[in-house]
Design a protein around this motif. Structure first.
Motif, PDB file in Angstrom:
ATOM      1  N   GLU A 119       0.807  -1.220   0.000  1.00  0.00           N
ATOM      2  CA  GLU A 119       0.000   0.000   0.000  1.00  0.00           C
ATOM      3  C   GLU A 119       0.837   1.266   0.000  1.00  0.00           C
ATOM      4  O   GLU A 119       1.983   1.280   0.418  1.00  0.00           O
ATOM      5  N   MET A 120       0.211   2.306  -0.492  1.00  0.00           N
ATOM      6  CA  MET A 120       0.778   3.654  -0.488  1.00  0.00           C
ATOM      7  C   MET A 120      -0.045   4.455   0.514  1.00  0.00           C
ATOM      8  O   MET A 120      -1.272   4.455   0.453  1.00  0.00           O
ATOM      9  N   ASP A 121       0.641   5.118   1.418  1.00  0.00           N
ATOM     10  CA  ASP A 121      -0.092   5.776   2.503  1.00  0.00           C
ATOM     11  C   ASP A 121       0.583   7.092   2.883  1.00  0.00           C
ATOM     12  O   ASP A 121       1.766   7.103   3.243  1.00  0.00           O
ATOM     13  N   PHE A 122      -0.144   8.182   2.770  1.00  0.00           N
ATOM     14  CA  PHE A 122       0.360   9.433   3.348  1.00  0.00           C
ATOM     15  C   PHE A 122       0.040   9.332   4.839  1.00  0.00           C
ATOM     16  O   PHE A 122      -1.038   9.698   5.291  1.00  0.00           O
ATOM     17  N   HIS A 123       0.988   8.779   5.565  1.00  0.00           N
ATOM     18  CA  HIS A 123       0.729   8.358   6.939  1.00  0.00           C
ATOM     19  C   HIS A 123       0.392   9.524   7.867  1.00  0.00           C
ATOM     20  O   HIS A 123      -0.555   9.470   8.647  1.00  0.00           O
ATOM     21  N   ARG A 124       1.205  10.564   7.786  1.00  0.00           N
ATOM     22  CA  ARG A 124       0.988  11.675   8.721  1.00  0.00           C
ATOM     23  C   ARG A 124       1.161  13.016   8.031  1.00  0.00           C
ATOM     24  O   ARG A 124       2.130  13.232   7.308  1.00  0.00           O
ATOM     25  N   PHE A 125       0.230  13.900   8.274  1.00  0.00           N
ATOM     26  CA  PHE A 125       0.354  15.297   7.860  1.00  0.00           C
ATOM     27  C   PHE A 125       0.072  16.133   9.097  1.00  0.00           C
ATOM     28  O   PHE A 125      -1.035  16.114   9.636  1.00  0.00           O
ATOM     29  N   VAL A 126       1.091  16.825   9.558  1.00  0.00           N
ATOM     30  CA  VAL A 126       0.989  17.486  10.870  1.00  0.00           C
ATOM     31  C   VAL A 126       1.278  18.980  10.752  1.00  0.00           C
ATOM     32  O   VAL A 126       2.238  19.389  10.085  1.00  0.00           O
ATOM     33  N   LEU A 127       0.454  19.770  11.386  1.00  0.00           N
ATOM     34  CA  LEU A 127       0.715  21.206  11.513  1.00  0.00           C
ATOM     35  C   LEU A 127       0.763  21.559  12.987  1.00  0.00           C
ATOM     36  O   LEU A 127      -0.086  21.110  13.773  1.00  0.00           O
ATOM     37  N   MET A 128       1.759  22.323  13.348  1.00  0.00           N
ATOM     38  CA  MET A 128       1.912  22.708  14.755  1.00  0.00           C
ATOM     39  C   MET A 128       1.830  24.227  14.886  1.00  0.00           C
ATOM     40  O   MET A 128       2.559  24.932  14.184  1.00  0.00           O
ATOM     41  N   PHE A 129       0.967  24.679  15.730  1.00  0.00           N
ATOM     42  CA  PHE A 129       0.824  26.118  15.973  1.00  0.00           C
ATOM     43  C   PHE A 129       1.224  26.411  17.412  1.00  0.00           C
ATOM     44  O   PHE A 129       0.803  25.703  18.333  1.00  0.00           O
ATOM     45  N   SER A 130       2.021  27.440  17.575  1.00  0.00           N
ATOM     46  CA  SER A 130       2.418  27.852  18.926  1.00  0.00           C
ATOM     47  C   SER A 130       2.250  29.353  19.047  1.00  0.00           C
ATOM     48  O   SER A 130       2.340  30.080  18.054  1.00  0.00           O
ATOM     49  N   TYR A 131       2.031  29.769  20.257  1.00  0.00           N
ATOM     50  CA  TYR A 131       1.933  31.212  20.503  1.00  0.00           C
ATOM     51  C   TYR A 131       2.539  31.531  21.853  1.00  0.00           C
ATOM     52  O   TYR A 131       2.233  30.871  22.850  1.00  0.00           O
ATOM     53  N   ARG A 132       3.417  32.509  21.849  1.00  0.00           N
ATOM     54  CA  ARG A 132       4.037  32.947  23.105  1.00  0.00           C
ATOM     55  C   ARG A 132       3.276  34.166  23.623  1.00  0.00           C
ATOM     56  O   ARG A 132       3.251  35.201  22.967  1.00  0.00           O
ATOM     57  N   PHE A 133       2.647  34.002  24.780  1.00  0.00           N
ATOM     58  CA  PHE A 133       1.904  35.122  25.369  1.00  0.00           C
ATOM     59  C   PHE A 133       2.864  36.133  25.996  1.00  0.00           C
ATOM     60  O   PHE A 133       2.697  37.324  25.899  1.00  0.00           O
ATOM     61  N   ASN A 134       3.837  35.600  26.712  1.00  0.00           N
ATOM     62  CA  ASN A 134       4.914  36.430  27.246  1.00  0.00           C
ATOM     63  C   ASN A 134       6.110  35.505  27.455  1.00  0.00           C
ATOM     64  O   ASN A 134       6.086  34.349  27.038  1.00  0.00           O
ATOM     65  N   ASN A 135       7.123  36.004  28.102  1.00  0.00           N
ATOM     66  CA  ASN A 135       8.350  35.211  28.207  1.00  0.00           C
ATOM     67  C   ASN A 135       8.199  33.953  29.059  1.00  0.00           C
ATOM     68  O   ASN A 135       9.076  33.098  29.067  1.00  0.00           O
ATOM     69  N   ARG A 136       7.093  33.846  29.800  1.00  0.00           N
ATOM     70  CA  ARG A 136       6.919  32.668  30.651  1.00  0.00           C
ATOM     71  C   ARG A 136       5.748  31.786  30.259  1.00  0.00           C
ATOM     72  O   ARG A 136       5.631  30.664  30.737  1.00  0.00           O
ATOM     73  N   LEU A 137       4.880  32.319  29.470  1.00  0.00           N
ATOM     74  CA  LEU A 137       3.638  31.603  29.201  1.00  0.00           C
ATOM     75  C   LEU A 137       3.454  31.398  27.697  1.00  0.00           C
ATOM     76  O   LEU A 137       3.553  32.344  26.929  1.00  0.00           O
ATOM     77  N   ARG A 138       3.219  30.163  27.293  1.00  0.00           N
ATOM     78  CA  ARG A 138       3.036  29.914  25.860  1.00  0.00           C
ATOM     79  C   ARG A 138       2.049  28.770  25.621  1.00  0.00           C
ATOM     80  O   ARG A 138       1.763  27.980  26.527  1.00  0.00           O
ATOM     81  N   PHE A 139       1.597  28.722  24.403  1.00  0.00           N
ATOM     82  CA  PHE A 139       0.645  27.701  23.978  1.00  0.00           C
ATOM     83  C   PHE A 139       1.285  26.896  22.848  1.00  0.00           C
ATOM     84  O   PHE A 139       1.931  27.453  21.966  1.00  0.00           O
ATOM     85  N   SER A 140       1.131  25.589  22.891  1.00  0.00           N
ATOM     86  CA  SER A 140       1.648  24.745  21.810  1.00  0.00           C
ATOM     87  C   SER A 140       0.561  23.773  21.378  1.00  0.00           C
ATOM     88  O   SER A 140      -0.214  23.296  22.218  1.00  0.00           O
TER      89      SER A 140
END
Lengths: 456, 174
Positions: free
Chosen positions: A159-180
Motif C-alpha cells: 500500500e501507499m499511505d500518506f501516513h501523517r500530515f501534521v501542523l503545529m501552531f504555537s503562541y508565546r503570550f509572554n516570556n513565561r507563558l506559551r501555547f503549543s
C-alpha cells in the motif's frame, strides 16, 4: 652641352632646396622642443604649491564630510529597511527581551539607540522554515509542521499511505507563558468509514514558574520511550517507527492533565512527572495496550494515571532515561477482570561521530484475571539499533526488535523483526528512506518499505 | 487520596523545593558576552554587507533565506565576536561566537527559549566547536556529535557555527 649644364644647376638647386627644407624643419622641431623643455623646467613657486595643497586639503575635507553623510544615510536606509517601525537616528523604545528573557514585563523595555542592539543579525522577521513572527514584546506566533508518506511492499500489505500530515501552531503570550499545539491528519482522509483520522495530538499551556520549572496543562505527549516526544521523520532511521514503540508503547501517546518538567542540579539530570488521563483496556479490545488509547476525546477519567521519567544527558553524545507509569485501574473500573497496571521503560541513545546506537526496553504489568487468562498480563519488548553516517547526507542502519503482547503465558507468541536500510537527507529537513524488513516469530511479514518525510 | 497519590504529590513538592537550574532563559546577556570577549572594553560595531552571492551561500547554510542587508560584529586584536540567532524547533536560540584566525575560539549559548534541547548549552556539547574551521565547501571541518531529543537544537547551533565562520570569512576577505 648648355642643356646639360642647365640640368646640372637645376639638380644642385633641388638638392639645396631639400637641404634647406630639412634645415628649416630641424630648426622648427628644435624650437618647439626647446620651448616645451623651457616651459617644463619652469618649477612652481612655494607659494603656488602651498595654494595647491590648500585646495586639495579642502577637497579632502569635503569628500570626508560627504563620506560621513553617505555612511549615515546608508545606516538610516539599512535600519529603515530592516526595522521599518523605528527611526534609526533617534533613541527608541527598544525591547530587551533577548537580553532579559526572564525579567518581568516592567523591565522589558529601555531607551537605547537601535544601533546598540547586541545581535549580529538585524532582521526582526525571519524567513525560517518555521514561519515565525517574534514581536518585540516577547510575544510570537509560530507555525511548524512535518509529514511522511510510505510505500509498504510486505507480505501483509502492499500500500501507499500518506501516513501523517501534521501542523503545529504555537503562541508565546509572554516570556513565561506559551501555547503549543499539534494537529494531525492520519492516512490522508478522515470521515465515516474512512481509514484516516483528524487528531489533536498536543494542545497545552506551558508556564515557566519561578523561571526554574515548567508546568504543562492540557493535552501533551507522555515522556516515555525514545520517539514518543521527538518523532519528526528526519530524526530517526527506518520508514516505519520501530515495532516496540508501536505495540508496547502506543506511540504517538498523548493524554490530558498536568506535567511538571525541570532539571536537577547542573549535571544533565532532568525529570518529568505528571498526573493525567489514562488508558482504558478491557476484554473487548483483548487487553491490547495500543487499543486502550482514548485520545482525550470524552475520555473516561474514572481512574487517572501517573507518569514519571528521569533522564540524564550529562556527557557528550549520550542520553539515558527511565520512565514509569502507574494506573490504579487500567480498565477504568468497567472490567472486573482487570486491575491496576504498571509500565516501565529504559532507553539509551549514544551518538559519537558517525556512529549511533539506540536501545529501548519497555514492559507492561497488567494485574487481573482477565489479562492473565490470555497471557496479556505481561507485555514486553526491546530493540537495538546501530547506525553509521557514510556522509552528511547518507546514513545506513540495522535494527533488531523482539516483542510479545502475550508474554504472560507459556504459549510462544513472540515476534522478532530485522530492518536494514538507508536514509538520504536531501536537506536537513527532507529525508528519503528505504529499508528491508524481515519479520519472524508467530507471523512472518517480509518485504521492503520506501518513504519520504519532511519537517519545517 | 491513596498512598500512591500522596507519594507522587510529595515527590513533586520535593522536586520543586530542590536546587535546580533553569532549562530556558538567559545564561548570559549578549552585551555581557561581547564585553567579556574583549576584556571589558566593547569595541566599535563593524558591519559586513551582504551581496547577492553571500546571500545565496547563507541560504545554502541555513536552508532558508536571511532577511538582512548587513551583519553586525565586534572586532579587536584579530578577535571577532558574533551574536547569531536561529530557530531550533519553534523558538530562537541566541548564540555567541568568538572567531579568531578563521577558527572558532569560543561558543556560548546565551538565550535558550525552546521547550526541549537545552542540553546544547553544556560544555560537553559546545566544546566540540573549539578550533573548528570552515572547509572549502563551507562546511564544518569536524563532525558534531548529536544529542538525543535535541537534534533540532544541535542542527541550529551547527548551522550558526558555519554562519559565524562564513561571516568572518566575508569580513576578512573583504
Amino acid at each position: 652641352m648648355h642643356f646639360c649644364k642647365l640640368e646640372l644647376n637645376q639638380q644642385v638647386k633641388d638638392i639645396d632646396m631639400r637641404q634647406l627644407n630639412y634645415l628649416i624643419f630641424f630648426i622648427l622641431i628644435m624650437g618647439v622642443s626647446g620651448a616645451v623643455v623651457a616651459k617644463q623646467s619652469k618649477s612652481p613657486s612655494m607659494q603656488e604649491i602651498w595654494k595647491l595643497l590648500q585646495v586639495q586639503q579642502k577637497e579632502i575635507k569635503k569628500l570626508k564630510r560627504e563620506n560621513r553623510k553617505l555612511k549615515k544615510r546608508l545606516n538610516i536606509v539599512a535600519d529603515t529597511i530592516q526595522h521599518p517601525t523605528k527611526m534609526s537616528t533617534k533613541p527608541q523604545r527598544h525591547s530587551v527581551a533577548k537580553k532579559s528573557f526572564n525579567q518581568k514585563s516592567k523591565a522589558t523595555t529601555t531607551t537605547t539607540p537601535s544601533r546598540e542592539s547586541y545581535t549580529s543579525i538585524e532582521s526582526p522577521v525571519r524567513k525560517h522554515g518555521s514561519e515565525s513572527i517574534h514581536t518585540k514584546s516577547g510575544r510570537g506566533a509560530t507555525v511548524n509542521g512535518y509529514g511522511e508518506m510510505h510505500y509498504n511492499n510486505l507480505d501483509s500489505k502492499k500500500e501507499m499511505d500518506f501516513h501523517r500530515f501534521v501542523l503545529m501552531f504555537s503562541y508565546r503570550f509572554n516570556n513565561r507563558l506559551r501555547f503549543s499545539s499539534e494537529l494531525e491528519v492520519e492516512h490522508s482522509i478522515s470521515g465515516d468509514g474512512k481509514v484516516g483520522e483528524v487528531e489533536l495530538e498536543q494542545g497545552y499551556i506551558e508556564y515557566d514558574f519561578t523561571g526554574k520549572h515548567s508546568l504543562k496543562a492540557g493535552l501533551f505527549l507522555l515522556p516515555v520511550g525514545i520517539l514518543n516526544e521527538t518523532h519528526e521523520p528526519t530524526t530517526f532511521y527506518g520508514v516505519e517507527r520501530n515495532p516496540i514503540e508501536k505495540n508496547i508503547i502506543p506511540t504517538t501517546w498523548w493524554e490530558g492533565g498536568l506535567l511538571f518538567s525541570g532539571q536537577l542540579g547542573n549535571k544533565g539530570l532532568s525529570y518529568d512527572i505528571g498526573l493525567h488521563s489514562g488508558l482504558k483496556i478491557t476484554s473487548a479490545n483483548s487487553y491490547v495496550v495500543r487499543k486502550g488509547r482514548q485520545s482525550v476525546g470524552e475520555a473516561d477519567a474514572t481512574d487517572l494515571a501517573y507518569t514519571a521519567r528521569l533522564r540524564w544527558t550529562g556527557t557528550r553524545g549520550l542520553a539515558v532515561s527511565a520512565s514509569m507509569q502507574y494506573q490504579e485501574n487500567i480498565g477504568q473500573s468497567l472490567d472486573a477482570g482487570i486491575g491496576n497496571a504498571n509500565y516501565y521503560d529504559m532507553t539509551l541513545v549514544w551518538n559519537r561521530g558517525r556512529f549511533g546506537i539506540r536501545g529501548l526496553y519497555a514492559m507492561w504489568d497488567l494485574n487481573g484475571a482477565g489479562p492473565q487468562s490470555i497471557g496479556a498480563d505481561k507485555q514486553e519488548g526491546w530493540y537495538l539499533e546501530t547506525s553509521y553516517k557514510l556522509t552528511s547526507k547518507f546514513g545506513v542502519f540495522s535494527r533488531y526488535a523482539v516483542w510479545d503482547n502475550a508474554a504472560g503465558d507459556a504459549t510462544d507468541s513472540e515476534k522478532e523483526q530485522w530492518n536494514v536500510g538507508v536514509n538520504f537527507w536531501a536537506s536537513e529537513n527532507v529525508v528519503f528512506k528505504f529499508d528491508v524488513q524481515r519479520q519472524g516469530g508467530v507471523i512472518n511479514d517480509d518485504g521492503f518499505n520506501l518513504g519520504v518525510g519532511y519537517h519545517f | 487520596m491513596n498512598y500512591f497519590s500522596r507519594s507522587m504529590l510529595m515527590i513533586v513538592i520535593s522536586l520543586l523545593g530542590s536546587t535546580v537550574v533553569t532549562a530556558r532563559g538567559v545564561y548570559q546577556t549578549p552585551r555581557d558576552f561581547v564585553k567579556e570577549t574583549f576584556s571589558g572594553k566593547t569595541p566599535k560595531v563593524k558591519f559586513v554587507w551582504l551581496d547577492k552571492q553571500a546571500k545565496q551561500q547563507i541560504t545554502k547554510i541555513l536552508g532558508h533565506s536571511l532577511n538582512a542587508l548587513r551583519i553586525r560584529y565586534w572586532a579587536a586584536n584579530k578577535k571577532t565576536a558574533w551574536i547569531l540567532e536561529e530557530i531550533g524547533k519553534e523558538e530562537l536560540i541566541t548564540v555567541g561566537f568568538v572567531v579568531t584566525n578563521g577558527r572558532i575560539e569560543r561558543i556560548k549559548i546565551l538565550v535558550f527559549r525552546e521547550s526541549r534541547g537545552w542540553e546544547v548549552r553544556y560544555p560537553f556539547f559546545t566544546d566540540q566547536f573549539k578550533q573548528i574551521e570552515l572547509t572549502h565547501k563551507i562546511k564544518l571541518s569536524r563532525t558534531i556529535d548529536s544529542i538525543s531529543g535535541a537534534t533540532l537544537s544541535v542542527n541550529a547551533v551547527s548551522k550558526m557555527a558555519r554562519l559565524a565562520l562564513f561571516f568572518y570569512k566575508l569580513a576578512t576577505d573583504g
